[in-house]
Design an enzyme around this catalytic site. Structure first.
Site, short mmCIF file in Angstrom:
data_model
loop_
_atom_site.label_atom_id
_atom_site.label_comp_id
_atom_site.label_asym_id
_atom_site.label_seq_id
_atom_site.Cartn_x
_atom_site.Cartn_y
_atom_site.Cartn_z
CD GLU A 109 -3.17 -1.12 2.06
OE1 GLU A 109 -2.94 -0.57 3.25
OE2 GLU A 109 -4.20 -1.53 1.72
CD GLU A 147 -3.88 -6.30 2.24
OE1 GLU A 147 -4.57 -5.66 2.54
OE2 GLU A 147 -2.69 -6.00 2.23
C1 BGP Z 1 -4.58 -3.28 4.58
C2 BGP Z 1 -3.41 -3.63 4.99
C3 BGP Z 1 -3.02 -4.90 5.84
C4 BGP Z 1 -4.54 -5.18 6.41
C5 BGP Z 1 -5.67 -4.72 5.60
C6 BGP Z 1 -7.17 -4.91 6.69
O1 BGP Z 1 -4.70 -1.74 4.61
O2 BGP Z 1 -2.63 -3.84 4.05
O3 BGP Z 1 -2.12 -4.84 6.74
O4 BGP Z 1 -4.50 -5.06 7.73
O5 BGP Z 1 -5.59 -3.41 5.21
O6 BGP Z 1 -7.17 -3.78 7.44
P1 BGP Z 1 -7.53 -3.97 8.94
O7 BGP Z 1 -6.56 -4.87 9.24
O8 BGP Z 1 -7.56 -2.59 9.59
O9 BGP Z 1 -8.86 -4.52 8.70
#
Ligand code: BGP
Length: 491
Positions: free
Chosen positions: A199, A388
């Site tokens: 990201e 993701e």
């Molecule tokens: C993205 C990141 C991850 C992950 C995901 C879900 O922004 O790359 O590391 O955590 O989001 O977000 P969260 O964990 O806040 O639900």
């Protein structure tokens, strides 16, 4: 019936700081994530640091702007969830066996830079850290699972932040080169798929998290982005040089953006807001800064210059494929009244009346995933990987060790159906899918354990209780079938 290419890379995704634990084991140094406390839906995660005067402070991670010279660290009395994660560090064999049971073709993980170079500034790597990932990759190879390795997933060595404000300083690139060479050489033949920065666009919203930048100005943010672009391009060249089979991708937080109405102001604003993420694809996919960004820098009085050599580096170091995270879409309005009324929404955007949201306010939009893939394909014509995707939810473990999570199945099924259209109707080269948090892990935005995405339930709770045991959820069996039928059976 959905039809996926026969070599489609089905799998799951994780990040070291959210699941490894062992934060100071075997010589590992602290990373920026190790200084982030646990939060909740209503209380922000904090970043802890000591001021020059010796005062200990904690500031919300999304608004952190500490004075120059702040020393980030770990202090008594705070709860830092990365320190134990879900203890993959000790349980990786058990976890990888479960991934294999689901039939994973690919497993996305990150290397914790500070396991290899504890402060980032050493000239020689830490052998114990290298050995740990050797063991992990060997274990994956045992089951024929292809690792997809993120080089930096919110894991800047905190020493680099304390010494020269992280990626805001050009010297961080040299440290990075040593790191990339060390892991590229060591894991040659074991790792073929790499991502540079997770990201990468997060640098413009949360520069501490994405780039270890604690002292924050428009200039330090722009500098950090530039240095990460140069570093990403260097990584592409280094990894190609080490092994011509290596494939290197970028990674951007991405979503579909819709105008709130067909008013031309809303439509235009939606396009302009979209540039927030497109800028990062533009540089990493085409090797050039887009004119709109140069104009923006001019307007804001941000100094920006690339030497000829740097310009060439960006051109030579474009990525082989594009990857992104996709969770939701958002709605953009140019109307001050609509914007005002939308304040207080968890994600800060305008509510989309056609969509439902998760318990954390993330608006669920499978069609938006197809929209996003088309945007990227039309702009860059490079293979895409969705690295993701998923929905955080409050799963309950039953007495008998089962866990019923039909909402995860529904979410993923609806998104996979859109991926099928992306491939078969739009003709886009989509090569892989690694849903987020395939095993429950610590949330990046809240630090909670009970925001669960996984196919595997992990018995750790927010208050630190639990023995860490793993349990298969209903979605585990469902995803196993999806992979076994190469996406044909989604029921
Ligand atoms: C993205 C990141 C991850 C992950 C995901 C879900 O922004 O790359 O590391 O955590 O989001 O977000 P969260 O964990 O806040 O639900």
């Amino acid at each position: 019936m959905a039809k996926f290419p026969k070599d489609f890379l089905w799998g799951g995704a994780t990040a070291a700081n959210q699941f490894e634990g062992g934060w100071n084991a075997d010589g590992k140094g602290p990373s920026t994530s190790d200084c982030m406390t646990r939060g909740s839906r209503t209380s922000a995660r904090m970043i802890t640091y000591k001021t020059k005067e010796g005062e200990i402070k904690a500031e919300p991670f999304w608004s952190l702007n500490a004075p120059e010279g702040a020393q980030y660290g770990v202090f008594e009395g705070y709860d830092y969830p990365s320190h134990n994660g879900i203890d993959f560090f000790h349980r990786y064999k058990e976890d990888i066996a479960l991934f294999a049971e689901m039939g994973f073709k690919m497993f996305r993980m990150s290397i914790n830079w500070t396991r290899i170079f504890p402060t980032g500034m050493e000239t020689e790597p830490n052998e114990a850290g290298l050995k740990f990932y050797d063991d992990v990759f060997d274990e994956l190879a045992k089951y024929g699972i292809e690792p997809l390795v993120t080089l930096s997933h919110y894991e800047t060595p905190v020493a680099l932040t304390n010494t020269w404000n992280g990626w805001a300083d050009e010297r961080t690139i040299e440290c990075w080169e040593r790191y990339v060479k060390a892991v590229g050489q060591r894991y040659k033949g074991k790792v073929k798929y790499w991502l540079t920065f997770n990201e990468i666009n997060i640098v413009q919203m949360m520069p501490y998290m994405g780039a270890g930048v604690g002292y924050r100005t428009p200039q330090t943010e722009a500098d950090a982005a530039k240095h990460q672009f140069l570093a990403s391009a260097k990584a592409v060249l280094i990894l190609h040089d080490i092994d011509s089979n290596n494939k290197v991708g970028n990674m951007v937080a991405y979503g579909a953006q819709y105008p709130n109405t067909c008013h031309p102001d809303d439509v235009l604003k939606s396009k302009l807001v979209g540039r927030g993420a497109h800028f990062f694809f533009d540089v990493q996919a085409t090797g050039k800064y887009p004119n709109y960004k140069l104009k923006e820098y001019e307007r804001k009085g941000i100094e920006f210059h690339l030497t000829e050599e740097q310009q060439q580096l960006l051109l030579d170091g474009t990525v082989d494929f594009l990857s992104f995270s996709y969770y939701m879409s958002s709605v953009v309005s140019a109307d001050p009244k609509v914007i005002e009324d939308a304040k207080g929404n968890f994600m800060g955007g305008v509510k989309n009346p056609y969509l439902k949201a998760s318990d954390w306010g993330w608006q669920i939009d499978p069609v938006g995933l197809r929209f996003a893939c088309n945007e990227l394909w039309d702009r860059y014509h490079k293979p895409l990987m969705i690295v993701e995707n998923g929905m955080g939810a409050q799963d309950k473990l039953n007495e008998d060790g089962t866990c019923n999570d039909p909402y995860h199945i529904d979410y993923l099924r609806d998104h996979i159906k859109e991926m099928d259209k992306v491939i078969n109707e739009d003709g886009i080269e989509l090569i892989g899918y690694t849903p987020w948090g395939c095993i429950d892990l610590v949330s990046a935005s809240t630090g909670e354990m009970h925001k669960r995405y996984g196919f595997i339930y992990v018995d750790y709770q927010d208050d630190g209780t639990g023995n860490g045991d793993r349990y298969r959820k209903d979605s585990f069996y469902w995803y196993k079938k999806v992979i076994a039928t190469n996406g044909e059976d989604l029921d």
